[in-house]
Design an enzyme around this catalytic site. Sequence first.
Site, PDB file in Angstrom:
ATOM      1  N   HIS A  71       0.834  -1.208   0.000  1.00 48.53           N
ATOM      2  CA  HIS A  71       0.000   0.000   0.000  1.00 48.53           C
ATOM      3  C   HIS A  71       0.873   1.263   0.000  1.00 48.53           C
ATOM      4  CE1 HIS A  71      -3.633   2.372   1.331  1.00 48.53           C
ATOM      5  NE2 HIS A  71      -2.686   3.174   1.780  1.00 48.53           N
ATOM      6  N   GLU A  72       1.803   1.326   0.955  1.00 46.61           N
ATOM      7  CA  GLU A  72       2.666   2.517   1.032  1.00 46.61           C
ATOM      8  C   GLU A  72       3.564   2.620  -0.205  1.00 46.61           C
ATOM      9  OE1 GLU A  72       1.810   4.682   3.025  1.00 46.61           O
ATOM     10  OE2 GLU A  72       0.600   3.419   4.332  1.00 46.61           O
TER      11      GLU A  72
ATOM     12  N   HIS B 155       1.708   4.399  -2.908  1.00 46.83           N
ATOM     13  CA  HIS B 155       1.832   5.863  -2.757  1.00 46.83           C
ATOM     14  C   HIS B 155       3.200   6.324  -3.271  1.00 46.83           C
ATOM     15  CE1 HIS B 155      -1.773   6.901  -0.562  1.00 46.83           C
ATOM     16  NE2 HIS B 155      -1.494   6.148   0.496  1.00 46.83           N
TER      17      HIS B 155
ATOM     18  N   HIS C  23       3.425   6.650  -6.931  1.00 49.82           N
ATOM     19  CA  HIS C  23       2.725   7.865  -7.359  1.00 49.82           C
ATOM     20  C   HIS C  23       3.681   9.063  -7.284  1.00 49.82           C
ATOM     21  CE1 HIS C  23      -1.471  10.052  -7.028  1.00 49.82           C
ATOM     22  NE2 HIS C  23      -0.892  10.228  -8.200  1.00 49.82           N
TER      23      HIS C  23
END
Length: 676
Positions: free
Chosen positions: A467-468, A471, A474
Amino acid sequence: MSILTTYFQTPHNTAPFSKINNSDFEPAFDTAIQQAKEEIDSIALNILPATFENTIEAMAFSGITLDRLSSIFFNLNSAETNDELQQIAQKVAPKLSEFSNDILLNEKLFERVKHVFDQKDLFELSAEQQTLLENTYKNFVRNGALLDSKSKSRLREIDAELSLTSLKFGENILAETNQYQMHLTSEEDLAGLPEGVIEAARQLAESENKEGWIFTLDYPSYLPFVTYSSNRALRKELTLAAGKKAFQNNTFNNEENVLKIVRLRFERARLLGYPTHADFVLEERMAQSPQKVTSFLNDLLQKAKPAAQQEFKALTEFAKQTDGIDRLEKWDGPYYSEKLKQERFNLDDEKLKPYFKLENVLEGAFKVAEKLYGIRFEETKNMDTYHEDVQTFEVKDSDNNLIAVFYTDFFPRKGKRNGAWMTSFKPQYIKDGKNERPHVSIVCNFTKPTATKPSLLTFNEVTTLFHEFGHALHGMLADTTYPGLSGTSVYWDFVELPSQIMENWCYEQETLELFARHYETGEMIPMELVEKIKESANFQEGMATLRQLSFGLLDMGWHAQDPTAITDLKAFETEQFASTQLYPDVKENAMSTAFSHIFHGGYASGYYSYKWAEVLDADAFAFFKEKGIFNPEVASGFKNNILSKGGTEHPMVLYKRFRGQEPQPEALLKRAGLTK
């Protein structure tokens, strides 16, 4: 000149952490703020007519030194803080708030911005330039540019108070977390706990020169204890301690801070002409209004609640049959859920952990990124870090060009707040023909390696890392002109799409084969375990959904109405939780006093965005599944239309360009097993 306000003579201009002293920060902030003020003055007092270039673009590139310094300082204050840094933060926060207001309430500057905005049809602007212009104009208006001088002055007071109160809120939670220890000296009290958890607790006790075992409220210590300990009284003690954080009769109590924050936010919104803080926030979100958010949450609640109630009933019956528990309490939930999961799927997190050695999982995330986006990660030892646990990587494309600098910081320690997050030390932007590449970091709190075992992750922690890392991608793959529109600088209810979509790969056999190997034997994770992971993915999904919705509804409760009459935090919370409550209430516990997302982070009126983004990620991943999870065309579409574009266009425009349609909520309900 301070070391912190000059170009760093380091590899890729990375932060020179080891050369920075705490005493450098305050003077550096004074210098950087002064420098940024001069840059703004030269734009505001320019005698030439205002144009996009000499006003809007000039502002977009002003204050870069100050932004960089702020990133370094506040990242350290989250990941490696101490009393001195916290005191500096208390002094610096009001100065930054005042400087921000100096810009936003600068009438000459706003005149120039408004002139460009009113004449925008005369300029030939790209989509990104149009977004920058609109954001700049709205930023002034949403921060009081159209107010009279008395209201402007009150707005400044509110912003300064809010920044200090929010800081205090976060410090209180950290202090409460650090202050609590459960010190056990009898081996009987360890019944049910996995060997690795016991070893970590013994090491912690040894590090403090104590006999026995120490358990804390840090997640790698807290979560395994309440999940595996068969001692109900101790589970209760630890659960109550966690739930009492900043809700006790001591100097770290956050009740007044919460009430003060929501009242100030409400007053600020009214001053700016909005009915509530949520109306103010949601104007700049995909969801657009509190009514739309509340109906979105209630619609999901209606669909998830029957499943959640059934799951809770099954769990209650299971606990009664297993141990004669008459009333299932909060401290029983994780323990019996884990037992029931093991019985139903014969799937034990402890059986899975040997296949998820931290280094292998990280390598797996890197391989997924390489297969999807053609980038590779090379560890380097020549970059400075703020703690020995931090690793550094150069991220390169297939032509060996530097794409980003990447930091990882994975283990809990005293000066680090709980949880997991992605952040950045330097944004990506293009200036004077040079594409400045970003410096991105992910921070987590995983179990530290012990003398006999490496850091082994639960499956939940594997998805957290992915999940991190989503990010981080991105941030790393950003390719925009202006720093304020780069990477994760997007609408708050869009920012979770790149992170949440990455979690989907963890459930796929093709992905697990890349990295899930037994840390001792090197054996690949058995396929029946992979099947069980997939089967169990929806285990208690109704209850998990209800829990997320309860937080979203609590957030809207605080921010989508006038909060000035609320005096009893606990009573208010109980009312907000009524529609989502499963477990009996615990009178000595509160959620809001430790709800950092909305009172210390940026999620106020935005907690719903996790569920909102789940709709986006389920729909987007359905497209990958349809075409192949490593399909180069779909991956390239996701990279070029979403990851690289940051906030340059409206998220729905970007999403439809990638997907060819608006997201369908059915994809989420289907994936969660909440619809037939």
